[in-house]
Design a protein around this motif. Structure first.
Motif, mmCIF file in Angstrom:
data_model
loop_
_atom_site.group_PDB
_atom_site.id
_atom_site.type_symbol
_atom_site.label_atom_id
_atom_site.label_comp_id
_atom_site.label_asym_id
_atom_site.label_seq_id
_atom_site.Cartn_x
_atom_site.Cartn_y
_atom_site.Cartn_z
ATOM 1 N N GLY A 303 60.855 -28.153 4.429
ATOM 2 C CA GLY A 303 59.548 -27.939 3.817
ATOM 3 C C GLY A 303 59.598 -27.521 2.359
ATOM 4 N N TRP A 304 60.767 -27.212 1.850
ATOM 5 C CA TRP A 304 60.841 -26.958 0.410
ATOM 6 C C TRP A 304 61.934 -27.808 -0.203
ATOM 7 N N VAL A 305 62.031 -27.792 -1.532
ATOM 8 C CA VAL A 305 62.821 -28.810 -2.217
ATOM 9 C C VAL A 305 64.301 -28.752 -1.859
ATOM 10 N N THR A 306 64.825 -27.562 -1.572
ATOM 11 C CA THR A 306 66.247 -27.463 -1.246
ATOM 12 C C THR A 306 66.570 -28.311 -0.014
ATOM 13 N N GLY A 307 65.659 -28.311 0.948
ATOM 14 C CA GLY A 307 65.855 -29.140 2.137
ATOM 15 C C GLY A 307 65.777 -30.628 1.828
ATOM 16 N N GLY A 379 77.445 -21.180 -1.035
ATOM 17 C CA GLY A 379 76.466 -21.444 -2.084
ATOM 18 C C GLY A 379 75.270 -20.530 -1.959
ATOM 19 N N SER A 380 74.564 -20.391 -3.075
ATOM 20 C CA SER A 380 73.384 -19.529 -3.129
ATOM 21 C C SER A 380 72.315 -20.218 -3.968
ATOM 22 N N VAL A 381 71.062 -20.058 -3.574
ATOM 23 C CA VAL A 381 69.953 -20.687 -4.292
ATOM 24 C C VAL A 381 68.647 -19.936 -4.084
ATOM 25 N N GLY A 382 67.782 -19.986 -5.079
ATOM 26 C CA GLY A 382 66.408 -19.521 -4.912
ATOM 27 C C GLY A 382 66.037 -18.315 -5.733
ATOM 28 N N GLU A 383 67.006 -17.477 -5.996
ATOM 29 C CA GLU A 383 66.755 -16.251 -6.743
ATOM 30 C C GLU A 383 68.073 -15.839 -7.376
ATOM 31 N N PRO A 384 67.993 -14.942 -8.347
ATOM 32 C CA PRO A 384 69.252 -14.374 -8.830
ATOM 33 C C PRO A 384 69.893 -13.596 -7.675
ATOM 34 N N ILE A 385 71.212 -13.692 -7.556
ATOM 35 C CA ILE A 385 71.886 -12.933 -6.498
ATOM 36 C C ILE A 385 72.465 -11.670 -7.121
ATOM 37 N N VAL A 405 79.103 -20.863 -5.188
ATOM 38 C CA VAL A 405 78.365 -21.587 -6.222
ATOM 39 C C VAL A 405 76.928 -21.083 -6.244
ATOM 40 N N ASP A 406 76.586 -20.430 -7.355
ATOM 41 C CA ASP A 406 75.226 -19.913 -7.553
ATOM 42 C C ASP A 406 74.482 -21.019 -8.296
ATOM 43 N N THR A 407 73.527 -21.652 -7.613
ATOM 44 C CA THR A 407 72.930 -22.880 -8.132
ATOM 45 C C THR A 407 71.519 -22.632 -8.647
ATOM 46 N N TRP A 408 71.340 -22.799 -9.951
ATOM 47 C CA TRP A 408 69.983 -22.662 -10.519
ATOM 48 C C TRP A 408 69.321 -24.033 -10.632
ATOM 49 N N TRP A 409 68.149 -24.129 -10.071
ATOM 50 C CA TRP A 409 67.327 -25.339 -10.238
ATOM 51 C C TRP A 409 65.941 -25.023 -9.721
ATOM 52 N N GLN A 410 65.038 -26.001 -9.776
ATOM 53 C CA GLN A 410 63.630 -25.792 -9.398
ATOM 54 C C GLN A 410 63.109 -27.016 -8.654
ATOM 55 N N THR A 411 61.974 -26.849 -7.988
ATOM 56 C CA THR A 411 61.307 -27.999 -7.379
ATOM 57 C C THR A 411 61.156 -29.091 -8.446
ATOM 58 N N GLU A 412 60.805 -28.667 -9.639
ATOM 59 C CA GLU A 412 60.564 -29.589 -10.742
ATOM 60 C C GLU A 412 61.826 -30.315 -11.189
ATOM 61 N N THR A 413 62.981 -29.665 -11.112
ATOM 62 C CA THR A 413 64.200 -30.310 -11.619
ATOM 63 C C THR A 413 64.798 -31.250 -10.579
ATOM 64 N N GLY A 494 59.816 -21.745 -17.307
ATOM 65 C CA GLY A 494 59.100 -20.581 -16.792
ATOM 66 C C GLY A 494 60.033 -19.436 -16.437
ATOM 67 N N ASP A 495 61.329 -19.614 -16.657
ATOM 68 C CA ASP A 495 62.285 -18.541 -16.378
ATOM 69 C C ASP A 495 62.756 -17.878 -17.666
ATOM 70 N N ALA A 496 63.066 -16.595 -17.546
ATOM 71 C CA ALA A 496 63.733 -15.897 -18.639
ATOM 72 C C ALA A 496 65.227 -15.868 -18.332
ATOM 73 N N GLY A 509 64.750 -14.190 -13.931
ATOM 74 C CA GLY A 509 63.511 -14.278 -13.147
ATOM 75 C C GLY A 509 62.420 -14.955 -13.955
ATOM 76 N N ARG A 510 61.260 -15.068 -13.336
ATOM 77 C CA ARG A 510 60.152 -15.759 -13.976
ATOM 78 C C ARG A 510 59.666 -14.990 -15.199
ATOM 79 N N VAL A 511 59.166 -15.740 -16.144
ATOM 80 C CA VAL A 511 58.683 -15.106 -17.363
ATOM 81 C C VAL A 511 57.547 -14.135 -17.072
ATOM 82 N N GLY A 603 61.492 -17.621 0.977
ATOM 83 C CA GLY A 603 62.195 -16.357 0.775
ATOM 84 C C GLY A 603 61.989 -15.701 -0.571
ATOM 85 N N LYS A 604 61.099 -16.225 -1.396
ATOM 86 C CA LYS A 604 60.887 -15.590 -2.702
ATOM 87 C C LYS A 604 59.846 -14.484 -2.585
ATOM 88 N N ILE A 605 60.157 -13.355 -3.170
ATOM 89 C CA ILE A 605 59.215 -12.242 -3.160
ATOM 90 C C ILE A 605 57.999 -12.630 -3.994
HETATM 91 C C1 7RM Z 1 65.573 -24.455 -5.720
HETATM 92 C C2 7RM Z 1 64.371 -23.565 -5.848
HETATM 93 C C3 7RM Z 1 62.494 -22.200 -8.628
HETATM 94 C C4 7RM Z 1 62.681 -20.820 -9.239
HETATM 95 C C5 7RM Z 1 63.397 -20.850 -10.556
HETATM 96 C C6 7RM Z 1 63.990 -19.459 -10.595
HETATM 97 C C7 7RM Z 1 64.379 -19.198 -9.160
HETATM 98 C C8 7RM Z 1 66.208 -20.633 -8.179
HETATM 99 C C9 7RM Z 1 67.993 -19.560 -8.776
HETATM 100 C C10 7RM Z 1 66.867 -18.880 -9.299
HETATM 101 C C11 7RM Z 1 68.249 -17.320 -10.273
HETATM 102 C C12 7RM Z 1 69.290 -19.019 -9.049
HETATM 103 N N1 7RM Z 1 63.228 -24.174 -6.279
HETATM 104 N N2 7RM Z 1 65.777 -19.571 -8.892
HETATM 105 N N3 7RM Z 1 67.544 -20.627 -8.082
HETATM 106 N N4 7RM Z 1 66.997 -17.765 -10.052
HETATM 107 N N5 7RM Z 1 69.361 -17.901 -9.806
HETATM 108 N N6 7RM Z 1 70.429 -19.582 -8.577
HETATM 109 O O1 7RM Z 1 64.458 -22.390 -5.592
HETATM 110 O O2 7RM Z 1 60.920 -24.307 -7.182
HETATM 111 O O3 7RM Z 1 61.300 -22.998 -5.184
HETATM 112 O O4 7RM Z 1 61.992 -22.127 -7.302
HETATM 113 O O5 7RM Z 1 63.508 -20.014 -8.380
HETATM 114 O O6 7RM Z 1 63.016 -18.515 -10.981
HETATM 115 O O7 7RM Z 1 62.488 -21.115 -11.601
HETATM 116 S S1 7RM Z 1 61.802 -23.428 -6.461
#
Ligand code: 7RM
Length: 642
Positions: A303-307, A379-385, A405-413, A494-496, A509-511, A603-605
């Motif tokens: 249901g979300w982009v990682t899947g 691997g880790s994804v979704g937030e800073p670990i 592997v700490d993977t940064w990306w977004q639904t958009e990317t 949208g991230d700092a 995290g987000r701006v 899982g995002k706060i």
């Molecule tokens: C894949 C996913 C995107 C937002 C992104 C960040 C945060 C995602 C990391 C991360 C730190 C990471 N898509 N984010 N991965 N922050 N380290 N490895 O999560 O569209 O649901 O979220 O998630 O803020 O902009 S998402």
């Protein structure tokens, strides 16, 4: 801050797809100097094309096309092309249901399932250019449905199985979908999630929907509306197994995935065909170092982009054996993940910091009950670990042997952008390390001027990449405004973030999660990581609240590890702790102890909700992505009692 560095072991490097910094640098430089040649060669080598493209990419800011004029098919690439190779009898999907049922589907079997279901859709009159909503539990028929849509050029949109009827309806309407593919229900923590009921409720205001196809999963009672609703197994029983994949333009819309923005209306992120699949496929090799013999498991929900990218399209295109699990990580007990790792001898395990922290909180006895020696990469994804979670993941799960592997990306990317190549790039806990080949991020100020080393700024991306979103569904103006106008002509994430002396990226995290306390820029993440470094703290969420004197004041929501604490004493101690860890200006004004934090289903706060609670003690706006609405009522109620 002293910084530990973990270089790849020589053993891991020796077998990796990309070895050593020389290997990484060579790829990165080549992609930077000549992106056309770099991506063009990969597209030719790594994907099947019915017809070759005219140009590798065409960039008319902010709109891009990749491999336009080229004809391919995502379903063909994920299934058919493996059938003429030794992979034909390899398990593609290794599935476990929450109750413990199992299925192992080979590539040949997947081909039969996908072809039959594509013929079902075709027989109901659906074709290239139509839209399907998919609202299903995590069962193999979910990827089958997606691949069947992709086979015919039907654009799909998966709505997470836990969304309400209301959220579902908004998405069906925005997409003007002709068909809804669903199930009677699915299993979550031993209870049935009743999907068909929600579909029935949502369809009142959705005249576009002609057909509803219902998979029998739980076997519970559902109402079937004559003429509109059909059982999957009835339609499938007579369908032929011959359904050739339709050659589609590389820019054909593959899927729309809705994600919440800053306003109430969700954004429909559009991904297309060739470029998306290429980057999803390449990152399986670059980041997950995928080998033929791997058993790979991404615990996300489809249901979300990682899947989408790392359970369905990336792994299947790369010919992987991919584990898929239906249920909750804590059902029937906190060792479910580790039990599955042991049972299937999982080699590559990809999850979120939230899951890691939740499992860490339960103690080492759960992973220690199981043989985790098959693991070779995490691997880790979704937030800073945060460092404490990283260290635990590395030591207790990876036994100190497995790179993370700490993977940064977004639904958009669409696919991973910043992450280590594990056989090449030394790791620093908490950093996504370096950008992947072809990705040109930077950190800039309000005017787009690059920040100096170590300074916090906006994370941007300078050049279009293959799996970039193409637009927002039905709203190109919002697409321009949202992503391309803050710094004109440049993609705004949208991230700092900040970059250190080695060029490593640290995502903050987000701006909109940045506070300003007495003129000090302070990321909510910084305070959160300080809090979780304290031995009593399991998880923390921090938000800013308007403050007369300091501009903003720091408010913290904290969940604790098991133990007996006096809140008054601990509250004081934690405020002192943060002041000590960061500086007096960061001293929290308020600490609230809570049982849980409001989170999205991925899982995002949801800090926006916490901000509303601390400012007005009420919640407005879009809460459709919230996992547990009760957490809000409890947090607000707790405040009333104070
Ligand atoms: C894949 C996913 C995107 C937002 C992104 C960040 C945060 C995602 C990391 C991360 C730190 C990471 N898509 N984010 N991965 N922050 N380290 N490895 O999560 O569209 O649901 O979220 O998630 O803020 O902009 S998402």
């Amino acid at each position: 801050m002293s910084q530990s560095i973990y270089p790849p072991s020589s053993e891991f490097s020796a077998k990796a797809h990309v070895s050593g910094m020389e290997g990484y640098n060579a790829l990165y430089e080549k992609a930077k100097d000549d992106p056309e040649a770099f991506w063009g060669e990969l597209a030719e080598k790594e994907l099947f094309w019915f017809e070759k493209w005219n140009h590798v990419f065409e960039w008319n800011p902010p709109f891009v096309k990749w491999f336009a004029g080229g004809k391919t098919n995502v379903s063909y690439n994920c299934v058919d092309r493996h059938l003429t190779t030794p992979r034909k009898n390899k398990v593609a999907i290794l599935w476990e249901g929450e109750p413990g049922d199992q299925r192992m589907i080979t590539y040949q079997e997947l081909h039969r399932l996908v072809s039959r279901f594509a013929n079902v859709l075709k027989a109901r009159g659906f074709k290239e250019g139509d839209r399907a909503i998919v609202y299903m539990p995590m069962v193999p028929e979910l990827p089958v449905a997606l691949l069947a849509c992709a086979r015919l050029g039907i654009t799909h949109s998966v709505v997470f199985g836990g969304f309400s009827a209301e959220a579902l309806k908004a998405r069906i309407q925005d997409l003007d979908a002709g068909v809804v593919i669903t199930a009677d229900g699915g299993w979550r923590r031993g209870k049935e999630v009743r999907l068909k009921d929600a579909v029935d409720e949502s369809l009142a205001g959705c005249p576009s929907v002609k057909d509803v196809i219902v998979l029998k999963r739980t076997g519970s009672n559902v109402t079937m509306k004559e003429g509109r609703d059909h059982w999957w197994h009835d339609l499938d029983a007579t369908a032929s197994e011959d359904c050739p994949a339709v050659p589609l333009d590389s820019e054909h819309p593959l899927y729309v995935l809705y994600t919440s923005g800053t306003t109430g209306k969700p954004k429909g992120i559009l991904h297309t065909t060739g470029g998306y699949l290429l980057q999803a496929t390449m990152t399986m090799k670059w980041v997950f170092d995928l080998k033929e013999e791997d058993t790979y498991w991404c615990t996300a929900d489809i249901g979300w982009v990682t899947g989408h990218s790392y359970i369905v399209y990336g792994p299947l295109s790369a010919g992987a054996t991919s584990v898929m699990y239906e249920g909750a990580p804590d059902f029937p007990a906190f060792d479910r993940f580790w039990r599955i790792v042991e049972k299937y001898r999982v080699t590559t395990f990809y999850t979120s910091p939230t899951a890691i922290r939740a499992l860490l909180r339960q103690g080492d006895q759960w992973p220690n009950m199981h043989d985790l020696s098959s693991l070779r990469l995490l691997g880790s994804v979704g937030e800073p670990i945060n460092p404490a979670a990283w260290e635990w993941y590395h030591r207790v799960i990876g036994k100190g042997r497995c790179p993370i592997v700490d993977t940064w990306w977004q639904t958009e990317t669409g696919a991973i952008m910043i992450a280590p190549m594990p056989g090449a790039v030394p790791l620093k806990p908490g950093s996504g390390t370096l950008p992947l080949p072809g990705i040109l991020p930077d950190i800039v100020d309000f005017n787009g001027i690059p920040m100096e080393e170590g300074r916090e700024g906006f994370l941007i991306v300078r050049r279009p990449w293959p799996s970039m979103l193409r637009t927002l569904w039905g709203d190109p103006e919002r697409y321009k405004e949202n992503y391309w106008s803050r710094i004109p002509g440049i993609y705004f994430t949208g991230d700092a973030a900040r970059r250190d002396a080695d060029g490593y990226y640290w995502i903050l995290g987000r701006v909109d999660d940045v506070m300003n306390v007495s003129g000090h820029r302070l990321s909510t993440m910084e305070v959160e990581s300080a809090l979780v470094r304290h031995p009593a703290v399991a998880e923390a969420a921090v938000v800013g609240r308007p403050h007369e004197i300091t501009g903003q004041a720091v408010c913290c929501f904290v969940t604790l590890k098991k133990g007996d604490y006096d809140p008054a004493v601990l509250g004081k101690e934690l405020r002192q702790w943060v002041a000590h860890e960061i500086g007096a200006f960061a001293r929290p004004e308020e600490i609230r102890f809570t049982e849980g934090l409001p989170k999205t289903r991925s899982g995002k706060i949801m800090r926006r909700l916490l901000r509303e609670i601390v400012t007005s003690n009420a919640v407005t706006g879009d809460v459709t992505t919230l996992e547990d609405m009760g957490s809000i009522t409890r947090l607000a109620a707790q405040h009333d009692e104070e």
